[in-house]
Design a protein around this motif. Structure first.
Motif, short mmCIF file in Angstrom:
data_model
loop_
_atom_site.label_atom_id
_atom_site.label_comp_id
_atom_site.label_asym_id
_atom_site.label_seq_id
_atom_site.Cartn_x
_atom_site.Cartn_y
_atom_site.Cartn_z
N SER A 191 0.77 -1.29 -0.19
CA SER A 191 -0.12 0.10 -0.02
C SER A 191 0.93 1.15 0.02
O SER A 191 2.14 1.01 0.24
CB SER A 191 -0.87 -0.13 1.16
N ALA A 192 0.32 2.54 -0.19
CA ALA A 192 1.19 3.55 -0.24
C ALA A 192 1.73 3.79 1.14
O ALA A 192 2.96 4.37 1.36
CB ALA A 192 0.34 4.81 -0.85
N GLU A 193 1.03 3.49 2.23
CA GLU A 193 1.67 3.97 3.44
C GLU A 193 2.68 2.78 3.90
O GLU A 193 3.81 3.15 4.42
CB GLU A 193 0.37 3.72 4.76
N ALA A 195 6.74 4.00 4.14
CA ALA A 195 6.93 3.97 5.97
C ALA A 195 8.51 4.20 6.22
O ALA A 195 8.75 4.91 7.14
CB ALA A 195 6.69 2.52 6.32
N GLY A 196 9.40 3.90 5.31
CA GLY A 196 10.80 3.98 5.68
C GLY A 196 11.33 5.18 4.85
O GLY A 196 12.44 5.38 4.95
N ALA A 197 10.36 5.88 4.21
CA ALA A 197 11.01 7.19 3.44
C ALA A 197 11.48 8.23 4.50
O ALA A 197 10.80 8.43 5.29
CB ALA A 197 10.04 7.67 2.36
N ARG A 244 3.98 10.59 -1.91
CA ARG A 244 4.73 10.26 -2.63
C ARG A 244 6.32 10.55 -2.08
O ARG A 244 6.19 11.28 -1.06
CB ARG A 244 4.79 11.38 -3.79
N PHE A 245 7.14 9.99 -2.42
CA PHE A 245 8.49 10.21 -2.00
C PHE A 245 9.01 11.62 -2.31
O PHE A 245 8.70 12.06 -3.55
CB PHE A 245 9.55 9.14 -2.73
N ARG A 246 9.45 12.35 -1.43
CA ARG A 246 10.13 13.73 -1.68
C ARG A 246 11.36 13.66 -1.70
O ARG A 246 12.10 13.17 -1.13
CB ARG A 246 9.64 14.51 -0.49
#
Length: 98
Positions: free
Chosen positions: A73-75, A79-81, A88-90
């Motif tokens: 899932s997106a979450e 989670a580790g980003a 979205r990844f920033r």
């Protein structure tokens, strides 16, 4: 007459965002000219009765079937980003606006 000029190599290097000095541009123009000459020789030999191929031996697709299966899932994915924004990844900007 060369198949590719030094200016064309410089233009292509610019498009690819590769910095090249004058010596590198001259060397690359010569090398690309040799490659394009070899391609031209092959074109001369290949007639209409020779089918185009991508490989000299017939290949069989050895990959698995493309079957959908559950993923993250997106979450879970974020989670580790270290940074995220709007699911979205920033990441820092690396290219300037053209």
């Amino acid at each position: 007459m060369p198949a590719i000029s030094r200016d064309e190599v410089a233009h292509l290097a610019g498009l690819a965002r590769i910095e090249m000095n004058d010596a590198e541009l001259d060397r690359m123009a010569g090398q690309l000219d040799v490659i394009l000459g070899a391609v031209a020789q092959v074109r001369e030999v290949a007639g209409d009765d020779v089918p185009a191929t991508s490989h000299p031996m017939p290949l069989v697709n050895v990959t698995r079937p493309d079957v959908p299966r559950p993923g993250l899932s997106a979450e879970q994915a974020l989670a580790g980003a270290p940074a995220q924004q709007e699911q979205r990844f920033r990441v820092p900007r690396i290219l300037e606006e053209d």
